[in-house]
Design a protein around this motif. Structure first.
Motif, mmCIF file in Angstrom:
data_model
loop_
_atom_site.group_PDB
_atom_site.id
_atom_site.type_symbol
_atom_site.label_atom_id
_atom_site.label_comp_id
_atom_site.label_asym_id
_atom_site.label_seq_id
_atom_site.Cartn_x
_atom_site.Cartn_y
_atom_site.Cartn_z
ATOM 1 N N LEU A 56 46.887 56.519 -17.071
ATOM 2 C CA LEU A 56 46.461 56.841 -18.437
ATOM 3 C C LEU A 56 44.972 57.148 -18.448
ATOM 4 C CD1 LEU A 56 48.264 53.993 -20.422
ATOM 5 C CD2 LEU A 56 49.030 56.353 -20.088
ATOM 6 N N HIS A 62 46.197 60.288 -22.951
ATOM 7 C CA HIS A 62 47.404 60.894 -22.396
ATOM 8 C C HIS A 62 47.575 60.352 -20.984
ATOM 9 C CE1 HIS A 62 44.094 63.539 -21.209
ATOM 10 N NE2 HIS A 62 44.842 63.876 -20.161
ATOM 11 N N GLY A 63 48.588 60.779 -20.295
ATOM 12 C CA GLY A 63 48.806 60.233 -18.962
ATOM 13 C C GLY A 63 49.547 61.177 -18.056
ATOM 14 N N ILE A 80 52.185 63.177 -19.796
ATOM 15 C CA ILE A 80 52.697 62.446 -20.954
ATOM 16 C C ILE A 80 51.665 62.592 -22.074
ATOM 17 C CG2 ILE A 80 53.372 60.215 -21.887
ATOM 18 C CD1 ILE A 80 53.853 59.303 -19.015
ATOM 19 N N ILE A 83 52.209 58.498 -26.289
ATOM 20 C CA ILE A 83 52.118 57.153 -25.719
ATOM 21 C C ILE A 83 52.146 56.132 -26.848
ATOM 22 C CG2 ILE A 83 50.624 55.541 -24.455
ATOM 23 C CD1 ILE A 83 49.493 58.030 -23.000
#
Ligand SMILES: [Zn+2]
Length: 103
Positions: A56, A62-63, A80, A83
């Motif tokens: 992350l 975001h990740g 991603i 989250i």
């Protein structure tokens, strides 16, 4: 930031640095990552699997889900953008624990 020799020794005992770094396809930042040794024990059991690792970062947060092979190479990633973090003390404690290590 300067990391003392004592801190490096401690980090070397708890983490394995991954062989390749990776650039986030969403924000363009490059990261060097590591896995905790207790997680690495899983690789000894199944050398054919790719192990998912979440990293992350950023603003907005975001990740990346990084898929890692048994030789500590990042094979592929997914971004991603959505989250959710559970708002309880157990989760907060674990996040602080992860935050305090050098990776
Ligand atoms: Zn990013």
């Amino acid at each position: 930031m300067v990391i003392s020799l004592k801190e490096r020794k401690i980090s070397g005992k708890i983490k394995q640095t991954l062989k390749n770094s990776y650039t986030c396809p969403f924000c363009g930042k490059k990261f060097k990552m590591g896995l905790e040794y207790n997680i690495l024990e899983i690789f000894k059991k199944d050398k054919l699997a790719l192990y998912p690792h979440i990293h992350l970062h950023g603003n907005p947060l975001h990740g990346m889900v990084c898929y890692i092979d048994w030789q500590y190479n990042i094979r592929s990633i997914e971004v991603i953008k959505s989250i959710e973090i559970s708002r309880d003390s157990e989760t907060f404690g674990e996040i602080m624990s992860k935050w305090s290590n050098p990776y």
